[in-house]
Design an enzyme around this catalytic site. Structure first.
Site, PDB file in Angstrom:
ATOM      1  N   GLY A  71     -96.425  14.861  11.422  1.00  0.00           N
ATOM      2  CA  GLY A  71     -96.020  14.372  10.111  1.00  0.00           C
ATOM      3  C   GLY A  71     -94.739  14.945   9.556  1.00  0.00           C
ATOM      4  O   GLY A  71     -94.183  14.386   8.608  1.00  0.00           O
TER       5      GLY A  71
ATOM      6  N   LEU B 187     -99.025  11.110  14.377  1.00  0.00           N
ATOM      7  CA  LEU B 187     -99.816  10.490  15.442  1.00  0.00           C
ATOM      8  C   LEU B 187    -101.181  11.162  15.577  1.00  0.00           C
ATOM      9  O   LEU B 187    -102.185  10.493  15.808  1.00  0.00           O
ATOM     10  CB  LEU B 187     -99.055  10.569  16.774  1.00  0.00           C
TER      11      LEU B 187
ATOM     12  N   TYR C 279     -93.141   7.918  12.304  1.00  0.00           N
ATOM     13  CA  TYR C 279     -94.146   8.928  12.607  1.00  0.00           C
ATOM     14  C   TYR C 279     -93.659   9.853  13.712  1.00  0.00           C
ATOM     15  O   TYR C 279     -92.747   9.531  14.468  1.00  0.00           O
ATOM     16  CB  TYR C 279     -95.494   8.299  12.976  1.00  0.00           C
ATOM     17  N   CYS C 280     -94.295  11.006  13.763  1.00  0.00           N
ATOM     18  CA  CYS C 280     -94.075  11.993  14.823  1.00  0.00           C
ATOM     19  C   CYS C 280     -95.459  12.481  15.234  1.00  0.00           C
ATOM     20  O   CYS C 280     -96.435  11.770  15.051  1.00  0.00           O
ATOM     21  CB  CYS C 280     -93.191  13.133  14.319  1.00  0.00           C
ATOM     22  N   ARG C 281     -95.567  13.670  15.740  1.00  0.00           N
ATOM     23  CA  ARG C 281     -96.876  14.176  16.155  1.00  0.00           C
ATOM     24  C   ARG C 281     -97.719  14.615  14.958  1.00  0.00           C
ATOM     25  O   ARG C 281     -98.874  14.260  14.846  1.00  0.00           O
ATOM     26  CB  ARG C 281     -96.727  15.342  17.118  1.00  0.00           C
TER      27      ARG C 281
END
Length: 119
Positions: free
Chosen positions: A84, A109, A80-82
């Protein structure tokens, strides 16, 4: 908030067609089942907040470090990242490296935290 150029967004959109994306509820279930949870954002972003139990491995380090972190290419990995996009690109890269049980959190996230607030 990160601003991505058109080429980056195009590559992320293409990657999303090749990977499995989990909505936050599915991601929570996968996290409970174990496996490697990878936050592919920068160390600074990770320090600002992350999912409990996540290992920080910035996307640009992924190919160099993943075999040390998870040598088993059958093991479950959730990226995951901030928002997607970097998570999707990371999952796609892991698949190219031979990892077969990889997914990313759809919406990253932000979606994960928003879903937990609404529960």
């Amino acid at each position: 908030m990160a601003h991505h150029d058109e080429d980056f967004l195009r590559r992320a959109t293409e990657a999303k067609t090749r990977i499995r994306q989990l909505v936050p509820e599915e991601a929570r279930q996968r996290i409970k089942q174990g496996g490697l949870l990878l936050d592919v954002r920068s160390g600074e972003e990770y320090a600002e907040g992350h999912i409990e139990g996540a290992y920080n491995l910035p996307a640009e380090e992924l190919a160099k470090q993943i075999a040390r972190l998870q040598p088993d290419k059958q093991a479950p990995i959730l990226c995951y990242c901030r928002g997607g996009n970097r998570g999707a690109l990371a999952a796609d890269e892991l698949q190219r490296l031979g990892y077969v049980n990889v997914a990313s959190i759809e919406g990253g996230l932000t979606a994960f935290l928003n879903a937990s607030e609404s529960e």
